[in-house]
Design a protein around this motif. Structure first.
Motif, PDB file in Angstrom:
ATOM      1  N   ASN A 183      15.588  13.591 -14.692  1.00  0.00           N
ATOM      2  CA  ASN A 183      16.249  12.784 -13.804  1.00  0.00           C
ATOM      3  C   ASN A 183      15.585  12.644 -12.595  1.00  0.00           C
ATOM      4  OD1 ASN A 183      18.411  12.465 -15.934  1.00  0.00           O
ATOM      5  ND2 ASN A 183      19.157  14.311 -15.087  1.00  0.00           N
ATOM      6  N   ARG A 184      14.506  12.920 -12.398  1.00  0.00           N
ATOM      7  CA  ARG A 184      13.749  12.917 -11.119  1.00  0.00           C
ATOM      8  C   ARG A 184      13.588  11.177 -10.793  1.00  0.00           C
ATOM      9  NH1 ARG A 184      13.386  16.201  -6.776  1.00  0.00           N
ATOM     10  NH2 ARG A 184      11.217  15.529  -5.776  1.00  0.00           N
ATOM     11  N   CYS A 185      13.776  10.869  -9.496  1.00  0.00           N
ATOM     12  CA  CYS A 185      13.737   9.528  -9.041  1.00  0.00           C
ATOM     13  C   CYS A 185      12.114   9.301  -8.875  1.00  0.00           C
ATOM     14  CB  CYS A 185      14.258   9.481  -7.724  1.00  0.00           C
ATOM     15  SG  CYS A 185      13.832   7.633  -7.217  1.00  0.00           S
ATOM     16  N   LEU A 186      11.503   8.281  -9.550  1.00  0.00           N
ATOM     17  CA  LEU A 186      10.229   7.667  -9.539  1.00  0.00           C
ATOM     18  C   LEU A 186      10.227   6.579  -8.441  1.00  0.00           C
ATOM     19  CD1 LEU A 186       9.513   7.898 -13.229  1.00  0.00           C
ATOM     20  CD2 LEU A 186       8.941   9.724 -11.823  1.00  0.00           C
ATOM     21  N   ILE A 187       9.005   6.259  -7.935  1.00  0.00           N
ATOM     22  CA  ILE A 187       8.909   5.014  -7.038  1.00  0.00           C
ATOM     23  C   ILE A 187       7.589   4.478  -7.331  1.00  0.00           C
ATOM     24  CG2 ILE A 187       9.917   6.380  -5.275  1.00  0.00           C
ATOM     25  CD1 ILE A 187       7.636   6.577  -3.906  1.00  0.00           C
ATOM     26  N   VAL A 188       7.448   3.220  -6.855  1.00  0.00           N
ATOM     27  CA  VAL A 188       6.364   2.594  -7.138  1.00  0.00           C
ATOM     28  C   VAL A 188       5.279   2.807  -5.979  1.00  0.00           C
ATOM     29  CG1 VAL A 188       5.309   0.108  -7.141  1.00  0.00           C
ATOM     30  CG2 VAL A 188       7.556   0.288  -8.060  1.00  0.00           C
ATOM     31  N   LEU A 189       4.085   3.400  -6.646  1.00  0.00           N
ATOM     32  CA  LEU A 189       3.144   3.930  -5.511  1.00  0.00           C
ATOM     33  C   LEU A 189       2.088   2.680  -5.091  1.00  0.00           C
ATOM     34  CD1 LEU A 189       2.257   7.268  -7.477  1.00  0.00           C
ATOM     35  CD2 LEU A 189       4.049   6.672  -5.838  1.00  0.00           C
ATOM     36  N   HIS A 190       1.491   2.937  -4.141  1.00  0.00           N
ATOM     37  CA  HIS A 190       0.397   2.141  -3.588  1.00  0.00           C
ATOM     38  C   HIS A 190      -0.811   2.709  -4.684  1.00  0.00           C
ATOM     39  CE1 HIS A 190      -3.333   1.249  -1.460  1.00  0.00           C
ATOM     40  NE2 HIS A 190      -2.915   0.134  -0.970  1.00  0.00           N
ATOM     41  N   SER A 191      -0.912   3.894  -4.538  1.00  0.00           N
ATOM     42  CA  SER A 191      -2.168   4.542  -5.416  1.00  0.00           C
ATOM     43  C   SER A 191      -3.519   4.692  -4.572  1.00  0.00           C
ATOM     44  CB  SER A 191      -2.104   4.059  -6.715  1.00  0.00           C
ATOM     45  OG  SER A 191      -0.964   4.547  -7.706  1.00  0.00           O
ATOM     46  N   ASP A 192      -3.738   4.084  -3.598  1.00  0.00           N
ATOM     47  CA  ASP A 192      -4.895   4.549  -3.115  1.00  0.00           C
ATOM     48  C   ASP A 192      -4.698   4.215  -1.399  1.00  0.00           C
ATOM     49  OD1 ASP A 192      -7.578   4.954  -2.370  1.00  0.00           O
ATOM     50  OD2 ASP A 192      -8.310   3.107  -3.339  1.00  0.00           O
ATOM     51  N   PHE A 193      -3.923   4.979  -0.963  1.00  0.00           N
ATOM     52  CA  PHE A 193      -3.643   4.739   0.517  1.00  0.00           C
ATOM     53  C   PHE A 193      -4.574   5.647   1.277  1.00  0.00           C
ATOM     54  CE2 PHE A 193      -0.538   4.767   4.258  1.00  0.00           C
ATOM     55  CZ  PHE A 193       0.107   3.315   3.843  1.00  0.00           C
ATOM     56  N   ASN A 194      -5.732   5.059   1.398  1.00  0.00           N
ATOM     57  CA  ASN A 194      -6.680   5.484   2.252  1.00  0.00           C
ATOM     58  C   ASN A 194      -6.921   4.666   3.614  1.00  0.00           C
ATOM     59  OD1 ASN A 194      -7.878   7.915   0.915  1.00  0.00           O
ATOM     60  ND2 ASN A 194      -8.564   6.270  -0.618  1.00  0.00           N
ATOM     61  N   ALA A 195      -7.533   5.164   4.488  1.00  0.00           N
ATOM     62  CA  ALA A 195      -8.012   4.629   5.636  1.00  0.00           C
ATOM     63  C   ALA A 195      -8.559   3.148   5.650  1.00  0.00           C
ATOM     64  CB  ALA A 195      -8.404   5.341   6.999  1.00  0.00           C
ATOM     65  N   ARG A 196      -9.544   3.172   4.752  1.00  0.00           N
ATOM     66  CA  ARG A 196     -10.254   1.771   4.494  1.00  0.00           C
ATOM     67  C   ARG A 196      -9.383   0.504   4.079  1.00  0.00           C
ATOM     68  NH1 ARG A 196     -11.607   5.069   0.440  1.00  0.00           N
ATOM     69  NH2 ARG A 196     -11.208   4.420  -1.951  1.00  0.00           N
ATOM     70  N   ASN A 197      -8.108   0.875   3.609  1.00  0.00           N
ATOM     71  CA  ASN A 197      -7.144   0.138   2.708  1.00  0.00           C
ATOM     72  C   ASN A 197      -6.212  -0.653   3.656  1.00  0.00           C
ATOM     73  OD1 ASN A 197      -8.648  -0.373   0.444  1.00  0.00           O
ATOM     74  ND2 ASN A 197      -7.436   1.479  -0.350  1.00  0.00           N
ATOM     75  N   LEU A 198      -6.302   0.174   5.022  1.00  0.00           N
ATOM     76  CA  LEU A 198      -5.457  -0.406   6.221  1.00  0.00           C
ATOM     77  C   LEU A 198      -6.192  -1.203   7.227  1.00  0.00           C
ATOM     78  CD1 LEU A 198      -3.612   2.939   6.654  1.00  0.00           C
ATOM     79  CD2 LEU A 198      -2.761   1.011   5.026  1.00  0.00           C
ATOM     80  N   LEU A 199      -5.589  -2.444   7.493  1.00  0.00           N
ATOM     81  CA  LEU A 199      -6.113  -3.363   8.538  1.00  0.00           C
ATOM     82  C   LEU A 199      -5.243  -3.417   9.807  1.00  0.00           C
ATOM     83  CD1 LEU A 199      -7.065  -6.202   5.924  1.00  0.00           C
ATOM     84  CD2 LEU A 199      -8.197  -4.422   6.560  1.00  0.00           C
ATOM     85  N   PHE A 200      -6.004  -3.278  10.788  1.00  0.00           N
ATOM     86  CA  PHE A 200      -5.528  -3.438  12.194  1.00  0.00           C
ATOM     87  C   PHE A 200      -6.144  -4.514  12.871  1.00  0.00           C
ATOM     88  CE2 PHE A 200      -4.752   1.018  10.549  1.00  0.00           C
ATOM     89  CZ  PHE A 200      -3.505   1.072  11.024  1.00  0.00           C
ATOM     90  N   GLN A 201      -5.482  -4.922  14.098  1.00  0.00           N
ATOM     91  CA  GLN A 201      -5.940  -5.799  15.131  1.00  0.00           C
ATOM     92  C   GLN A 201      -5.158  -5.603  16.157  1.00  0.00           C
ATOM     93  OE1 GLN A 201      -5.591 -10.258  14.541  1.00  0.00           O
ATOM     94  NE2 GLN A 201      -7.645 -10.386  14.449  1.00  0.00           N
ATOM     95  N   ASN A 202      -5.995  -5.240  17.285  1.00  0.00           N
ATOM     96  CA  ASN A 202      -5.321  -4.988  18.837  1.00  0.00           C
ATOM     97  C   ASN A 202      -4.234  -3.828  18.424  1.00  0.00           C
ATOM     98  OD1 ASN A 202      -6.882  -7.121  19.872  1.00  0.00           O
ATOM     99  ND2 ASN A 202      -5.448  -8.528  19.397  1.00  0.00           N
ATOM    100  N   GLY A 203      -4.829  -2.956  17.638  1.00  0.00           N
ATOM    101  CA  GLY A 203      -3.814  -1.620  17.537  1.00  0.00           C
ATOM    102  C   GLY A 203      -2.539  -2.033  16.704  1.00  0.00           C
ATOM    103  N   LYS A 204      -2.378  -3.174  16.071  1.00  0.00           N
ATOM    104  CA  LYS A 204      -1.106  -3.732  15.340  1.00  0.00           C
ATOM    105  C   LYS A 204      -1.659  -3.660  13.965  1.00  0.00           C
ATOM    106  CE  LYS A 204       2.219  -6.997  14.527  1.00  0.00           C
ATOM    107  NZ  LYS A 204       2.779  -8.268  14.920  1.00  0.00           N
ATOM    108  N   LEU A 205      -0.856  -3.026  12.995  1.00  0.00           N
ATOM    109  CA  LEU A 205      -1.187  -3.108  11.533  1.00  0.00           C
ATOM    110  C   LEU A 205      -0.964  -4.466  11.070  1.00  0.00           C
ATOM    111  CD1 LEU A 205      -1.600  -1.577   8.628  1.00  0.00           C
ATOM    112  CD2 LEU A 205       0.889  -1.725   8.542  1.00  0.00           C
ATOM    113  N   THR A 206      -2.239  -4.983  10.311  1.00  0.00           N
ATOM    114  CA  THR A 206      -2.219  -6.479   9.977  1.00  0.00           C
ATOM    115  C   THR A 206      -2.178  -6.649   8.548  1.00  0.00           C
ATOM    116  OG1 THR A 206      -4.498  -6.540  10.438  1.00  0.00           O
ATOM    117  CG2 THR A 206      -2.942  -7.450  12.307  1.00  0.00           C
ATOM    118  N   GLY A 207      -2.609  -5.521   7.919  1.00  0.00           N
ATOM    119  CA  GLY A 207      -2.786  -5.502   6.394  1.00  0.00           C
ATOM    120  C   GLY A 207      -2.916  -4.206   5.702  1.00  0.00           C
TER     121      GLY A 207
END
Length: 305
Positions: A183-207
């Motif tokens: 009965n464990r709750c499952l969630i939808v994963l991103h599955s590759d949450f690495n630094a290279r997959n996060l975009l920033f501009q002027n210190g703000k997350l943009t992608g």
């Protein structure tokens, strides 16, 4: 314009013609290949999925649309995908920013953990999407009889590596069986949450990009790539926002090992059928040998060394 003129591969003219785009640049990619394009002056990204995508493409697009509606900066498909030249092609909105240079790795990991916890607060509401076709929960990977049959055949090629892979597969299987996951709750994963997959501009997350492996699984399975058994600050940051429970902690090691063993059975099948050159799974072995205090009872070194 052809590849010889640009210095990089180009999508087929049928694709650019049907989608009405002009190619501006090449982004490359691993499983997916991407180009910077424009359509009627609008900056977009054209993605080519591999001939055999990592699961149903429509599932990934549904996740992206739902997250975008929640306010997350993710690439949004601007039209339905098309099939050309044995591949699926799709146009996406283009996000601003870039992955940032990491000056303080531990601070980056902790901040990424906090962000991941915030993302999970919303992806856990996507359970109605069900499981992505072609994907399975972590425990199914190490319960697959094909994996063990393959490892038995592989032992004739690389005995030590086969024993190490089998030990971790069996240990993960035992740990899953010892837990009450029905009965464990499952969630939808991103599955590759690495630094290279996060975009920033002027210190703000943009992608947040690269949802190619998004699927339904245990929350702890997300850490297989985000933590990898070595970036402990990711977990510490995550717990500042969403504490792990006892079962989450017990799942950290087996879900990591399950992820490392994903695709091993198919690789062995291809080795033993002479489709690919036999190899020692160096990448998998290196990650299976990692240990962290966060693994609890599984932090003891592999006994076969």
């Amino acid at each position: 314009m052809d590849a010889s003129a640009t210095g990089y591969p180009l999508p087929p003219s049928e694709v650019t013609g049907r989608l009405g785009v002009q190619v501006e640049g090449y982004l490359g990619g691993r499983a997916n290949t991407q180009w910077l394009v424009t359509a009627a002056g609008s900056p977009l990204v054209l993605r080519r999925y591999p001939a055999e995508p990592l699961g149903d493409v429509g599932y990934e697009l549904s996740v992206l649309r739902r997250l975008n509606a929640m306010g997350w900066p993710v690439p949004v498909p601007v039209d339905d995908p098309i099939d050309v030249d044995g591949h699926t092609w799709c146009l996406f909105s283009r996000l601003s920013g870039a992955s940032r240079t990491v000056a303080d790795p531990k601070a980056e990991q902790r901040a990424r953990g906090r962000l991941l916890a915030e993302l999970h607060a919303d992806t856990e509401t996507l359970g109605d999407l069900g499981q992505r076709p072609g994907w399975h929960r972590a425990e199914a990977v190490v319960a697959d009889s094909e994996l063990y049959r393959g490892l038995a055949a592989y032992q004739r090629l690389f005995p030590w590596q086969a024993r190490l892979l089998r030990w971790h597969a069996e240990r993960a299987h035992e740990r899953f069986d010892a837990l009450d996951l029905g009965n464990r709750c499952l969630i939808v994963l991103h599955s590759d949450f690495n630094a290279r997959n996060l975009l920033f501009q002027n210190g703000k997350l943009t992608g947040i990009v690269d949802f190619e492996s998004t699927h339904l699984n245990h929350r702890a399975s997300e850490f297989a790539l985000a933590w990898q058994g070595r970036y402990d600050e990711v977990l510490h940051g995550y717990e500042e926002v969403r504490p792990l429970d006892e079962v989450d902690r017990a799942l950290l090691a087996p879900t990591l090992w399950s992820w490392v063993l994903l695709g091993v059975a198919e690789n062995i099948r291809r080795m033993t059928s002479d489709s690919i050159e036999p190899h020692g799974f160096d990448w998998q072995v290196g990650r299976l040998l990692r240990r962290s205090p966060l693994m609890g009872s599984e932090a003891a070194p592999y006994p076969g060394n």
